[in-house]
Scaffold this motif. Structure first.
Motif, short mmCIF file in Angstrom:
data_model
loop_
_atom_site.label_atom_id
_atom_site.label_comp_id
_atom_site.label_asym_id
_atom_site.label_seq_id
_atom_site.Cartn_x
_atom_site.Cartn_y
_atom_site.Cartn_z
N UNK A 35 0.86 -1.19 0.00
CA UNK A 35 0.00 0.00 0.00
C UNK A 35 0.90 1.25 0.00
N UNK A 36 1.23 1.75 -1.19
CA UNK A 36 2.23 2.83 -1.30
C UNK A 36 2.01 4.04 -0.40
N UNK A 37 0.79 4.59 -0.25
CA UNK A 37 0.66 5.75 0.64
C UNK A 37 1.05 5.43 2.08
N UNK A 38 0.68 4.25 2.55
CA UNK A 38 1.03 3.85 3.91
C UNK A 38 2.53 3.64 4.04
N UNK A 39 3.13 3.01 3.02
CA UNK A 39 4.57 2.79 3.03
C UNK A 39 5.33 4.12 3.08
N UNK A 40 4.92 5.05 2.25
CA UNK A 40 5.64 6.33 2.19
C UNK A 40 5.46 7.12 3.48
N UNK A 41 4.30 7.00 4.10
CA UNK A 41 4.06 7.69 5.37
C UNK A 41 5.00 7.15 6.45
N UNK A 42 5.26 5.84 6.42
CA UNK A 42 6.12 5.21 7.42
C UNK A 42 7.60 5.39 7.09
N UNK A 43 7.97 5.23 5.82
CA UNK A 43 9.39 5.11 5.47
C UNK A 43 10.05 6.38 4.93
N UNK A 44 9.30 7.23 4.24
CA UNK A 44 9.95 8.39 3.63
C UNK A 44 10.59 9.30 4.67
N UNK A 45 9.92 9.49 5.78
CA UNK A 45 10.49 10.35 6.82
C UNK A 45 11.76 9.74 7.42
N UNK A 46 11.83 8.41 7.42
CA UNK A 46 13.03 7.74 7.94
C UNK A 46 14.20 7.91 6.98
N UNK A 47 13.93 7.88 5.69
CA UNK A 47 14.99 8.15 4.72
C UNK A 47 15.49 9.58 4.88
N UNK A 48 14.55 10.53 5.00
CA UNK A 48 14.93 11.93 5.18
C UNK A 48 15.77 12.11 6.45
N UNK A 49 15.33 11.46 7.53
CA UNK A 49 16.06 11.59 8.79
C UNK A 49 17.47 11.01 8.68
N UNK A 50 17.60 9.93 7.95
CA UNK A 50 18.92 9.29 7.80
C UNK A 50 19.89 10.23 7.09
N UNK A 51 19.39 11.01 6.13
CA UNK A 51 20.24 11.94 5.39
C UNK A 51 20.10 13.37 5.89
N UNK A 52 19.56 13.53 7.10
CA UNK A 52 19.42 14.86 7.72
C UNK A 52 18.68 15.84 6.80
N UNK A 53 17.69 15.31 6.10
CA UNK A 53 16.86 16.14 5.24
C UNK A 53 17.42 16.40 3.86
N UNK A 54 18.64 15.97 3.59
CA UNK A 54 19.28 16.22 2.30
C UNK A 54 19.05 15.02 1.38
N UNK A 55 17.96 15.06 0.62
CA UNK A 55 17.62 13.94 -0.24
C UNK A 55 18.52 13.85 -1.48
N UNK A 56 19.36 14.83 -1.69
CA UNK A 56 20.29 14.73 -2.82
C UNK A 56 21.28 13.59 -2.59
N UNK A 57 21.42 13.15 -1.35
CA UNK A 57 22.32 12.04 -1.03
C UNK A 57 21.63 10.68 -1.17
N UNK A 58 20.32 10.70 -1.31
CA UNK A 58 19.55 9.46 -1.35
C UNK A 58 19.44 8.92 -2.78
N UNK A 59 18.99 7.69 -2.89
CA UNK A 59 18.69 7.07 -4.18
C UNK A 59 17.23 7.39 -4.50
N UNK A 60 17.01 8.43 -5.28
CA UNK A 60 15.66 8.97 -5.50
C UNK A 60 15.20 8.61 -6.90
N UNK A 61 13.92 8.24 -7.02
CA UNK A 61 13.34 7.94 -8.33
C UNK A 61 13.46 9.16 -9.24
N UNK A 62 13.80 8.96 -10.52
CA UNK A 62 14.03 10.10 -11.43
C UNK A 62 12.90 11.12 -11.46
N UNK A 63 11.64 10.67 -11.52
CA UNK A 63 10.53 11.61 -11.57
C UNK A 63 10.41 12.41 -10.29
#
Length: 385
Positions: free
Chosen positions: A350-378
């Motif tokens: 369930x993508x909306x539920x997944x993103x609600x749980x996990x996206x903030x954790x990715x952001x926190x891991x990179x201190x809010x700098x998503x340029x360091x993350x593996x981000x989908x092109x779009x």
């Protein structure tokens, strides 16, 4: 040296005891799922009992993970070598295979009996598919060993899935490109599981074929050679399906194909959550930094780790790919999943539920700098990264 329970540590007279030694036997529950579902159907007198396995997997196991909690304990470094060489732990993995095939043939006999309605057939299909899906973990553990016999046993465990090219792609493809945009098995931030699924399935297949082509060309052999490991693995599937058709009739093959498809999605959803959004830095040389523990999502939830040979200690696995499951370590400073895999898999569907749980954790891991993350092109373009 390893005795039945204890290992003498060279640094002291004390003995370290592996408290989980016999817990690994609980992994044998998984290949028995179809039998457990059949027993529940007989006990309740209802075909809905055939749905016991998915109910157990997605409700009981996450609940036990929550109640029992994490196991952050590591074996002392001085015992790791002896612990890894203890053959008992290998036998725990080997035992999965005879149970897997015994329950598969039992399930085929039930199906061929023609007494199940659509509820029972679908429940049996999912139960068998779960076993085939978890068999990827058995193949994973065997495939990382140096023994050719174990590598072929890993291929054999994937015969019901027709996905044996995993044994090529995982070791020589995924472990090389993990946590980079080039890896088809590393999910990108903002990419739903349903977007990831076709990308990883097609990308992994192409990669496995290219890897074997390159290996065989170095030996002066064509890609369509009997020593092509992909062809060897797929041949095991062909033989298995032919035996099943000969014994139980051609009518069971659509069932086999369907459980295979379900097992593939179960395997790939695990791939999806293991590296979601995490990325290795690209160096000035154009190469990526060495894979470190922080490039995988980790989980120490005890129950699911016992059932999956500590696959959830994925951080240490990618940092030390040849380390046996019983010796994998916990790291304090790596990204941690909020639940074990059994609890995370339904979220990924369930993508909306997944993103609600996990996206903030990715952001926190990179201190809010998503340029360091593996981000989908779009998503990268939308965020202006």
């Amino acid at each position: 040296m390893a005795s039945e329970l204890e290992i003498n540590t060279p640094s002291s007279a004390a003995k370290w005891v592996d408290g989980k030694r016999y817990l690994w036997l609980f992994g044998m529950i998984v290949p028995l799922f179809p039998l457990m579902s059949g027993g529940m159907a007989a006990l309740t007198g209802s075909e809905w009992g055939w749905w016991f396995a998915p109910l157990f997997l997605y409700t009981v196991i996450p609940a036990l993970d929550y109640l029992i909690g994490n196991d952050p304990h590591n074996p002392p470094e001085e015992v790791v070598a002896a612990l890894s060489q203890d053959r008992y732990y290998r036998y725990c993995v080997y035992a999965f295979l005879p149970l897997q095939f015994a329950t598969l043939f039992w399930a085929m006999s039930v199906l061929a009996g023609g007494e199940l309605g659509w509820v029972g057939i679908s429940g049996l299909l999912v139960s068998v598919g779960i076993v085939s899906g978890v068999a990827f973990n058995t193949a994973h553990e065997l495939g990382h060993q140096n023994s050719k016999v174990e590598k072929y046993l890993g291929m054999l465990s994937l015969a019901p899935t027709f996905y044996g090219h995993f044994c090529v792609e995982h070791n020589r493809g995924h472990h090389v490109r993990v946590a980079t945009p080039e890896d088809p098995a590393s999910a990108r931030y903002g990419e739903s599981f349903w977007q990831f699924l076709p990308r990883t399935m097609t990308g992994s297949l192409r990669s496995a074929w290219a890897l074997e082509k390159k290996r065989l060309e170095r030996q002066g052999k064509p890609v369509w050679h009997w020593q092509n490991h992909n062809l060897q693995a797929w041949s095991m599937s062909v033989v298995l399906y032919a035996i099943i058709a000969a014994v139980f009739g051609w009518a069971v093959l659509p069932f086999m194909a369907a459980q295979s498809l379900y097992s593939m999605t179960l395997f790939e959803v695990i791939n999806y959550l293991e590296h979601y959004g995490l990325c290795r830095k690209k160096l000035s040389s154009g190469r990526y930094e060495r894979c470190q523990p922080e490039h995988s999502w980790n989980s120490n939830h005890l129950v699911t780790n016992i059932l999956l040979y500590q696959l959830q200690r994925h951080s240490d696995h990618h940092a030390n790919p040849t380390r046996s499951y019983q010796a994998l370590r916990h790291y304090e400073d790596v990204p941690q999943l909020p639940s074990g895999y059994a609890g995370m898999v339904p979220l990924a569907y369930f993508p909306p539920l997944w993103r609600w749980v996990m996206d903030r954790r990715v952001k926190a891991h990179y201190n809010g700098d998503l340029s360091q993350a593996n981000v989908a092109p779009k998503v990268r373009a939308k965020l202006g990264l």
